[in-house]
Design an enzyme around this catalytic site. Sequence first.
Site, mmCIF file in Angstrom:
data_model
loop_
_atom_site.group_PDB
_atom_site.id
_atom_site.type_symbol
_atom_site.label_atom_id
_atom_site.label_comp_id
_atom_site.label_asym_id
_atom_site.label_seq_id
_atom_site.Cartn_x
_atom_site.Cartn_y
_atom_site.Cartn_z
ATOM 1 N N LYS A 145 -98.159 -63.757 19.878
ATOM 2 C CA LYS A 145 -97.164 -63.724 20.957
ATOM 3 C C LYS A 145 -97.751 -64.302 22.248
ATOM 4 O O LYS A 145 -97.155 -65.150 22.895
ATOM 5 C CB LYS A 145 -96.703 -62.275 21.161
ATOM 6 C CG LYS A 145 -96.048 -61.723 19.891
ATOM 7 C CD LYS A 145 -95.958 -60.222 19.884
ATOM 8 C CE LYS A 145 -95.327 -59.704 18.591
ATOM 9 N NZ LYS A 145 -96.023 -60.048 17.347
ATOM 10 N N LYS A 159 -97.613 -54.225 25.326
ATOM 11 C CA LYS A 159 -97.763 -52.787 25.080
ATOM 12 C C LYS A 159 -98.300 -52.594 23.674
ATOM 13 O O LYS A 159 -97.583 -52.689 22.689
ATOM 14 C CB LYS A 159 -96.444 -52.024 25.215
ATOM 15 C CG LYS A 159 -96.750 -50.516 25.348
ATOM 16 C CD LYS A 159 -95.712 -49.599 24.796
ATOM 17 C CE LYS A 159 -95.654 -49.477 23.302
ATOM 18 N NZ LYS A 159 -96.829 -48.829 22.679
ATOM 19 N N PRO A 160 -99.616 -52.336 23.560
ATOM 20 C CA PRO A 160 -100.204 -52.143 22.229
ATOM 21 C C PRO A 160 -99.788 -50.801 21.633
ATOM 22 O O PRO A 160 -99.280 -49.928 22.344
ATOM 23 C CB PRO A 160 -101.715 -52.146 22.504
ATOM 24 C CG PRO A 160 -101.887 -52.593 23.917
ATOM 25 C CD PRO A 160 -100.615 -52.257 24.627
ATOM 26 N N SER A 161 -100.050 -50.660 20.349
ATOM 27 C CA SER A 161 -99.795 -49.377 19.690
ATOM 28 C C SER A 161 -100.787 -48.334 20.195
ATOM 29 O O SER A 161 -101.975 -48.625 20.350
ATOM 30 C CB SER A 161 -99.959 -49.533 18.182
ATOM 31 O OG SER A 161 -100.038 -48.251 17.584
ATOM 32 N N GLU A 228 -90.124 -58.745 14.189
ATOM 33 C CA GLU A 228 -90.906 -58.910 12.948
ATOM 34 C C GLU A 228 -91.052 -57.519 12.361
ATOM 35 O O GLU A 228 -91.854 -56.721 12.856
ATOM 36 C CB GLU A 228 -92.291 -59.485 13.266
ATOM 37 C CG GLU A 228 -92.283 -60.902 13.796
ATOM 38 C CD GLU A 228 -92.113 -61.944 12.716
ATOM 39 O OE1 GLU A 228 -92.080 -61.582 11.523
ATOM 40 O OE2 GLU A 228 -92.000 -63.126 13.065
ATOM 41 N N CYS A 263 -97.679 -55.675 6.459
ATOM 42 C CA CYS A 263 -96.249 -55.968 6.293
ATOM 43 C C CYS A 263 -96.017 -56.825 5.051
ATOM 44 O O CYS A 263 -95.044 -56.634 4.334
ATOM 45 C CB CYS A 263 -95.701 -56.649 7.532
ATOM 46 S SG CYS A 263 -96.542 -58.187 7.950
ATOM 47 N N GLY A 433 -86.035 -58.690 9.793
ATOM 48 C CA GLY A 433 -86.083 -59.168 11.166
ATOM 49 C C GLY A 433 -85.624 -60.593 11.332
ATOM 50 O O GLY A 433 -85.132 -61.224 10.389
ATOM 51 N N GLU A 437 -92.967 -66.529 13.686
ATOM 52 C CA GLU A 437 -94.294 -66.704 14.269
ATOM 53 C C GLU A 437 -95.016 -67.746 13.419
ATOM 54 O O GLU A 437 -94.581 -68.062 12.316
ATOM 55 C CB GLU A 437 -95.036 -65.362 14.300
ATOM 56 C CG GLU A 437 -94.330 -64.395 15.270
ATOM 57 C CD GLU A 437 -95.056 -63.100 15.575
ATOM 58 O OE1 GLU A 437 -95.592 -62.491 14.646
ATOM 59 O OE2 GLU A 437 -95.055 -62.695 16.752
#
Length: 472
Positions: A145, A159-161, A228, A263, A433, A437
């Site tokens: 991104k 904003k990370p996990s 995604e 994923c 989604g 990317e």
Amino acid sequence: MSVWLERENPARLGELVGRVPVAEAADVDEAVRAADAAQRSWALTPVAERVEVLRRAAAAFEDASLNEEAAVLLAGESGKPLGDCRGEIRFSAVFLRWVAERAPEVLADVETDDASGRLLLRRRPYGVVAAITPWNAPIILTMLKVGPALASGNTVVVKPSPLAPLAVSRLLALFPSELVKVVHGEAETGAALVGHPLVRKVAFTGGEAAGRAIGALAGQMITPAVLELGGNDPAVFLPDAEFTDAAMDRLVMGSFQSAGQVCMAAKRLYVPAAREAEFRDAYVKAAERVVVLGDPLEETTTVGPVITAQAAERIRGLISVGEAVRLGRVACDPSRGHYVRPTLLTGLDDASPVVADEQFGPVVPLLTYSGTEEVLARANAGELGLGASVWSADEERAFDFARRFEAGFTFVNTHGRTGMALRAPFGGVKRSGHGREYGDEGILEYAQTCSVHAPAAFRAGGAGMAAAAYPV
Ligand code: NAD
């Protein structure tokens, strides 16, 4: 006074890896406003200069001591084997360099001047991009991104996990601070970011529930969102597929990499009924060779623990049905962390939850079929359509079959990481989604095409046209 989020090592219960401060709505507002202010001049910087920021970050990622420092952090917070973590950081550098190379061409103005008139297509940045990322591959999923967004002239707030915020923050600090901001927190922080009126584009990777919430909020704001989401990838072995050692090793790691929390992992295996025993035997032998369940910081480990106690409990529940074949070698005391033994399940039908839903863990069902049309329909059933793979000794046959998959991407004779290409767009169909990317599409996601048009009729020497005429 800050509230802190602490991260415990999922492989060593009780061991704190680090902590990050939670951003309140006011902190999010400050970050977005600062990113918005910086974006205006960044957009005016020529793309050839913008991509130098990516090259500098890539060079820093390639530094051996920084790579090691960040990889150790990532292994500690995520439970992924150290070698994988080093590789993810190196691959992120490769990706950033690829974007730096491609972006000037992909984002260049397109000018046409002909009998119809003069047309300019310009690739305009959106403004501030909100990037919300998961924990399972936090470095590459963030760079997918940040790289294209910066190259296109946007600034980014990430904003990370909260489950893997440490290594990615360390690496994001290598970008100019006015261009890339980081806010930490859970869903509430993410929602404050997505709902901010100065955010012009959202890029999200994660699960379906969060995807729905983020998509709905972005819709309210009329902010476009790349989503995604999860997958339930089928791996289909055609009747002529060869079960060589190398192919089976790739398949096994395609299911159990990152303890199956990927994923695009191979999540359902379909083999011809007549070859089930042969396949199972080859698969179990491959797992003996390549699966070593252990502490992520041990060099020989290939599969670590799962991310949380809740995840371990959910996945163990899935293993309680069907006939379970325990796979690979165990090189740790599994009670020290959230370890789940890699498992192959047989004797299930397609309605079983581990087949119908994304398991996101180290358990994979083996299913049999008797006809090509039948297996295609079963592979395409369900709401998810991220990846898929087809295995055959005949490449033409594999491609013919692949054309009919309801999947965003299909691998031939492999599954997962080993099948990817920087130039191949990645993303889902159906409820996996939308948006892409990688590939040129993954760069263009961060630019809006705007046009400037001088109709031939009104240019010097033009014959003109009636005041309310339709163009021809
Ligand atoms: P998650 O959806 O729980 O969290 C992802 C991120 O969203 C985190 O930063 C989280 O804090 C944030 N978030 C959660 N709810 C939110 C809300 N309501 N508003 C704003 N932000 C919110 O996902 P996870 O557990 O971290 O990751 C696992 C899932 O991600 C799996 O389903 C997996 O398949 C999917 N995934 C997809 C891809 C892909 O490229 N398609 C890649 C990796 C993972």
